[in-house]
Write a protein that holds these residues in place. Sequence first.
Motif, PDB file in Angstrom:
ATOM      1  N   ASN A 169       0.862  -1.186   0.000  1.00 52.15           N
ATOM      2  CA  ASN A 169       0.000   0.000   0.000  1.00 52.15           C
ATOM      3  C   ASN A 169       0.896   1.233   0.000  1.00 52.15           C
ATOM      4  O   ASN A 169       1.194   1.832   1.028  1.00 52.15           O
ATOM      5  N   ILE A 170       1.352   1.584  -1.201  1.00 53.29           N
ATOM      6  CA  ILE A 170       2.395   2.601  -1.385  1.00 53.29           C
ATOM      7  C   ILE A 170       1.835   3.792  -2.159  1.00 53.29           C
ATOM      8  O   ILE A 170       1.063   3.626  -3.110  1.00 53.29           O
ATOM      9  N   HIS A 171       2.274   4.991  -1.777  1.00 53.25           N
ATOM     10  CA  HIS A 171       1.879   6.200  -2.502  1.00 53.25           C
ATOM     11  C   HIS A 171       3.116   7.086  -2.669  1.00 53.25           C
ATOM     12  O   HIS A 171       3.816   7.385  -1.698  1.00 53.25           O
ATOM     13  N   TRP A 172       3.376   7.511  -3.916  1.00 52.98           N
ATOM     14  CA  TRP A 172       4.513   8.368  -4.227  1.00 52.98           C
ATOM     15  C   TRP A 172       4.047   9.803  -4.410  1.00 52.98           C
ATOM     16  O   TRP A 172       3.043  10.067  -5.084  1.00 52.98           O
ATOM     17  N   PHE A 173       4.812  10.740  -3.827  1.00 50.57           N
ATOM     18  CA  PHE A 173       4.500  12.158  -3.929  1.00 50.57           C
ATOM     19  C   PHE A 173       5.748  12.931  -4.357  1.00 50.57           C
ATOM     20  O   PHE A 173       6.869  12.433  -4.263  1.00 50.57           O
ATOM     21  N   THR A 174       5.522  14.154  -4.808  1.00 51.07           N
ATOM     22  CA  THR A 174       6.596  15.082  -5.149  1.00 51.07           C
ATOM     23  C   THR A 174       6.341  16.395  -4.423  1.00 51.07           C
ATOM     24  O   THR A 174       5.197  16.844  -4.350  1.00 51.07           O
ATOM     25  N   LEU A 175       7.392  17.001  -3.886  1.00 52.86           N
ATOM     26  CA  LEU A 175       7.257  18.292  -3.224  1.00 52.86           C
ATOM     27  C   LEU A 175       7.287  19.397  -4.273  1.00 52.86           C
ATOM     28  O   LEU A 175       8.245  19.501  -5.049  1.00 52.86           O
ATOM     29  N   ARG A 176       6.233  20.214  -4.312  1.00 44.93           N
ATOM     30  CA  ARG A 176       6.128  21.273  -5.312  1.00 44.93           C
ATOM     31  C   ARG A 176       5.909  22.621  -4.633  1.00 44.93           C
ATOM     32  O   ARG A 176       5.103  22.733  -3.704  1.00 44.93           O
ATOM     33  N   PRO A 177       6.610  23.663  -5.105  1.00 46.56           N
ATOM     34  CA  PRO A 177       6.316  25.008  -4.602  1.00 46.56           C
ATOM     35  C   PRO A 177       5.141  25.609  -5.348  1.00 46.56           C
ATOM     36  O   PRO A 177       4.924  25.334  -6.521  1.00 46.56           O
ATOM     37  N   SER A 178       4.386  26.426  -4.654  1.00 49.70           N
ATOM     38  CA  SER A 178       3.305  27.152  -5.318  1.00 49.70           C
ATOM     39  C   SER A 178       3.859  28.443  -5.899  1.00 49.70           C
ATOM     40  O   SER A 178       4.939  28.890  -5.532  1.00 49.70           O
ATOM     41  N   GLU A 179       3.126  29.039  -6.805  1.00 47.26           N
ATOM     42  CA  GLU A 179       3.573  30.270  -7.434  1.00 47.26           C
ATOM     43  C   GLU A 179       3.361  31.450  -6.490  1.00 47.26           C
ATOM     44  O   GLU A 179       2.336  31.544  -5.817  1.00 47.26           O
ATOM     45  N   CYS A 194       6.647  20.299   7.073  1.00 49.25           N
ATOM     46  CA  CYS A 194       7.886  20.372   6.301  1.00 49.25           C
ATOM     47  C   CYS A 194       8.631  21.655   6.652  1.00 49.25           C
ATOM     48  O   CYS A 194       8.019  22.694   6.928  1.00 49.25           O
ATOM     49  N   MET A 195       9.957  21.567   6.659  1.00 55.03           N
ATOM     50  CA  MET A 195      10.827  22.730   6.788  1.00 55.03           C
ATOM     51  C   MET A 195      11.777  22.750   5.607  1.00 55.03           C
ATOM     52  O   MET A 195      12.348  21.719   5.255  1.00 55.03           O
ATOM     53  N   VAL A 196      11.955  23.907   4.993  1.00 52.03           N
ATOM     54  CA  VAL A 196      12.930  24.097   3.930  1.00 52.03           C
ATOM     55  C   VAL A 196      14.015  25.013   4.489  1.00 52.03           C
ATOM     56  O   VAL A 196      13.743  26.169   4.845  1.00 52.03           O
ATOM     57  N   VAL A 197      15.239  24.482   4.589  1.00 55.13           N
ATOM     58  CA  VAL A 197      16.318  25.175   5.284  1.00 55.13           C
ATOM     59  C   VAL A 197      17.446  25.502   4.303  1.00 55.13           C
ATOM     60  O   VAL A 197      17.986  24.603   3.641  1.00 55.13           O
ATOM     61  N   SER A 198      17.800  26.777   4.205  1.00 56.86           N
ATOM     62  CA  SER A 198      18.977  27.180   3.432  1.00 56.86           C
ATOM     63  C   SER A 198      20.225  26.992   4.273  1.00 56.86           C
ATOM     64  O   SER A 198      20.219  27.246   5.486  1.00 56.86           O
ATOM     65  N   LEU A 199      21.303  26.540   3.636  1.00 61.43           N
ATOM     66  CA  LEU A 199      22.562  26.279   4.326  1.00 61.43           C
ATOM     67  C   LEU A 199      23.627  27.226   3.805  1.00 61.43           C
ATOM     68  O   LEU A 199      23.745  27.448   2.600  1.00 61.43           O
ATOM     69  N   ASP A 209      13.743  28.843   5.475  1.00 63.06           N
ATOM     70  CA  ASP A 209      13.087  29.646   4.438  1.00 63.06           C
ATOM     71  C   ASP A 209      11.564  29.518   4.499  1.00 63.06           C
ATOM     72  O   ASP A 209      10.839  30.457   4.173  1.00 63.06           O
ATOM     73  N   TRP A 210      11.121  28.332   4.883  1.00 64.51           N
ATOM     74  CA  TRP A 210       9.675  28.095   4.936  1.00 64.51           C
ATOM     75  C   TRP A 210       9.389  26.937   5.870  1.00 64.51           C
ATOM     76  O   TRP A 210      10.167  25.986   5.984  1.00 64.51           O
ATOM     77  N   SER A 211       8.254  27.004   6.547  1.00 63.38           N
ATOM     78  CA  SER A 211       7.817  25.919   7.417  1.00 63.38           C
ATOM     79  C   SER A 211       6.302  25.885   7.414  1.00 63.38           C
ATOM     80  O   SER A 211       5.647  26.943   7.501  1.00 63.38           O
ATOM     81  N   GLY A 212       5.730  24.696   7.285  1.00 63.93           N
ATOM     82  CA  GLY A 212       4.278  24.605   7.288  1.00 63.93           C
ATOM     83  C   GLY A 212       3.789  23.210   6.953  1.00 63.93           C
ATOM     84  O   GLY A 212       4.579  22.257   6.834  1.00 63.93           O
ATOM     85  N   ILE A 213       2.499  23.060   6.800  1.00 63.69           N
ATOM     86  CA  ILE A 213       1.872  21.769   6.474  1.00 63.69           C
ATOM     87  C   ILE A 213       1.862  21.599   4.961  1.00 63.69           C
ATOM     88  O   ILE A 213       1.461  22.505   4.226  1.00 63.69           O
ATOM     89  N   VAL A 214       2.324  20.437   4.493  1.00 66.83           N
ATOM     90  CA  VAL A 214       2.386  20.175   3.054  1.00 66.83           C
ATOM     91  C   VAL A 214       1.363  19.145   2.591  1.00 66.83           C
ATOM     92  O   VAL A 214       1.236  18.908   1.390  1.00 66.83           O
ATOM     93  N   GLY A 215       0.640  18.535   3.519  1.00 64.23           N
ATOM     94  CA  GLY A 215      -0.348  17.558   3.109  1.00 64.23           C
ATOM     95  C   GLY A 215      -0.954  16.830   4.291  1.00 64.23           C
ATOM     96  O   GLY A 215      -0.534  16.994   5.445  1.00 64.23           O
ATOM     97  N   THR A 216      -1.952  16.037   3.989  1.00 64.21           N
ATOM     98  CA  THR A 216      -2.643  15.214   4.982  1.00 64.21           C
ATOM     99  C   THR A 216      -2.667  13.783   4.489  1.00 64.21           C
ATOM    100  O   THR A 216      -2.925  13.528   3.308  1.00 64.21           O
ATOM    101  N   VAL A 217      -2.368  12.851   5.378  1.00 60.93           N
ATOM    102  CA  VAL A 217      -2.313  11.432   5.016  1.00 60.93           C
ATOM    103  C   VAL A 217      -3.171  10.640   5.988  1.00 60.93           C
ATOM    104  O   VAL A 217      -3.482  11.117   7.093  1.00 60.93           O
ATOM    105  N   PRO A 218      -3.570   9.414   5.603  1.00 63.78           N
ATOM    106  CA  PRO A 218      -4.285   8.559   6.545  1.00 63.78           C
ATOM    107  C   PRO A 218      -3.484   8.353   7.835  1.00 63.78           C
ATOM    108  O   PRO A 218      -2.253   8.365   7.830  1.00 63.78           O
TER     109      PRO A 218
END
Length: 382
Positions: free
Chosen positions: A80-90, A343-348, A360-369
């Motif tokens: 029971n597998i699900h593949w996702f991709t992280l995408r930025p919004s415009e 999710c956190m997006v961290v610049s190094l 750079d950004w922190s927040g909710i990226v989705g909801t899962v079972p």
Amino acid sequence: MSKPRRKYSTHPPPPSLSSLPEEIVLRCLALVPRSSHLSLSLVSKNVRSLVRSPELNGLRSIRHKSSLYVCLRKSYNYLNIHWFTLRPSEKTATAAMEYRLVPNPTPFPPHRYGSSTVVVGSNIFFIGGSGEPSTDLWILDTRSGDMTQGPSMSVAREKGELAVGVIDGKIYVIGGGRSFPEERFNEEIQVEVFDLKSETWEIVGMENLRKTSRCSASVEGKVYMVEYKETNVYNPRECERERMVRMVSQRLEKGGRKDMLNDSAFLVCVVEDVLYAFFNRSGVMWFDTKLNVWRRLLGRDGKELPFILRADAMAEYDDGRLVIFYVLRKVEVVDTVTKSVRCMVVSLHRSGDMICGTVDWSGIVGTVPYSFGFLQCLTVSN
């Protein structure tokens, strides 16, 4: 007595960066790792403006185009597998940049994706078994979604007991070939190598190692294995008896003092050829290969970062940034049907001998079972 004449060079001074056309300077800067941008910005006002320019970001995104693939599964169910991709919004005039986990557009075939993995270009290699030892090698082409079976290893291996890394066009598989529980702490660990060009396996020897770890990655032509209280390094370029080095894990404290790192890591990743690990109590740390010590990820002010306290998956994202995922704990979830993925997006940034991080950004990226968790988090070239 006459004074000797001074000799003046007839050669003109070498051209400086500022004397070159801006287009050429931008192309040169696009080759520099993002983590060094802070140091570059100190060169001059002109370089600082170019480092911060959207033109440079555009060049880097073209040169280093990659995607982050996230695999989630239902607990103890590898089918029971699900593949996702992280995408930025415009970005818009009224809204800041946001990120979302979206279903991967390429349909991947059903498979037991829980095996140990390495990424080479756009291909993901699944090595060994996920719940029991296996000699299988499966190769997933992320562009087409095709899954093909590669040649089998000589020894059955299991995830969690083997280390993997990619060096000089070869996949190194270290350990993971135990047949009986009492062999878990066997001092002799087998190393097998898969040549990507010839598509053949070869056993390259036995190494003296107590056990291998599920936390492994290749950095600077070596495979690093992070274990409780120790960090093992395998260097295939050294001679036979010097390939495996076992080190007591230490961290560098203030004043240059080294202390024992009595902590366990369960996540590792590589960002611009720097090894990062998430430790249970210490949080995110990076490995200094010159001093062979673990160092804390600091803020711009030189103080420790208090915000990265949890992680369920992490990887390199968007050309030199660190992305960290985690799901809410049971006590934080009111709805027992679904849970949020944060999710956190961290610049190094490199500052002298330190590496500093900025969220750079922190927040909710989705909801899962509610029963779903992370299985894979991989950076794949497009």
